[in-house]
Design an enzyme around this catalytic site. Sequence first.
Site, PDB file in Angstrom:
ATOM      1  N   SER A 134       0.856  -1.188   0.000  1.00  0.00           N
ATOM      2  CA  SER A 134       0.000   0.000   0.000  1.00  0.00           C
ATOM      3  C   SER A 134       0.888   1.232   0.000  1.00  0.00           C
ATOM      4  O   SER A 134       2.072   1.169   0.371  1.00  0.00           O
ATOM      5  CB  SER A 134      -0.882  -0.006   1.255  1.00  0.00           C
ATOM      6  OG  SER A 134      -1.481   1.250   1.486  1.00  0.00           O
ATOM      7  N   TYR A 162      -2.832  -0.926  10.307  1.00  0.00           N
ATOM      8  CA  TYR A 162      -2.743  -1.163   8.866  1.00  0.00           C
ATOM      9  C   TYR A 162      -1.415  -0.656   8.313  1.00  0.00           C
ATOM     10  O   TYR A 162      -0.711  -1.371   7.592  1.00  0.00           O
ATOM     11  CB  TYR A 162      -3.903  -0.478   8.151  1.00  0.00           C
ATOM     12  CG  TYR A 162      -3.907  -0.674   6.662  1.00  0.00           C
ATOM     13  CD1 TYR A 162      -4.378  -1.859   6.100  1.00  0.00           C
ATOM     14  CD2 TYR A 162      -3.440   0.319   5.803  1.00  0.00           C
ATOM     15  CE1 TYR A 162      -4.381  -2.045   4.734  1.00  0.00           C
ATOM     16  CE2 TYR A 162      -3.433   0.134   4.426  1.00  0.00           C
ATOM     17  CZ  TYR A 162      -3.913  -1.044   3.900  1.00  0.00           C
ATOM     18  OH  TYR A 162      -3.910  -1.239   2.529  1.00  0.00           O
TER      19      TYR A 162
END
Length: 255
Positions: free
Chosen positions: A148, A161
């Site tokens: 990401s 995350y």
Amino acid sequence: MDQTLAGRVALVTGASGGLGAHFAERLAAEGATVALAARRVAMVEARAEAIRAAGGKALALSLDVADPQAIGPAMDRIEAELGPLAILVNNAGVGGQGLALDISVEDWDQTFNVNVRGVFLCAREAARRMMASGVAERGEARIINIASIHTFEPKGGLGAYCASKAAVGMLTKVLAREWARPQIAVNAICPGYIETDINADWFRTEGGQKQLKGFPRRRLAEASDLDAALLMLAGPAARAITGTLITIDDGQSLP
């Protein structure tokens, strides 16, 4: 059209929808035989059926990457029904939302169990099989981890995350170094915000629109924007590419 992945067997985790389903469809369109894995087996079966209806080859199977006892049997089935595994797309992941003072230990652990441990266990099991089958020796072994932009960029409320994706980024480099001699290419794609069923409602809200207007191009990227990198890293073009993290975010992480 040349099918650069003809004869290759690929596994895509988290393939019940979103990016995982898209990746599976693109790999199949390039000639790969694709195993689609996720916890929601009815959904991956529907995706696999769509690939077969389009003329591709696909297998659906149930897999929870957070369960270390499930990974080996899933790959056993892939090898028995499809052949030696050549491509792994480690896509399964969870959000891990919550402020640092609020997130529970259980939610933190679940984020790392899926986003990091699951990636590691799937990659290790795949690598062992790629070496044993001769796929690695032929220079066809490919592991693609989906990280990401939050591998690099902090975001409040997403501590678990962000930390998990940073771990995926470093893990990608370590595995690439360890498996360089056996010729297993290990790379990662770091997408920005892409419209999916998971986030579509958020980006229609006032807060979502404010976030969107903060992006340099004031838009979300599309899943197809990842196709070129995916196919490059999965195919012959990745012969000399390993340990690389490719950011594809439509400029969203620019200052």
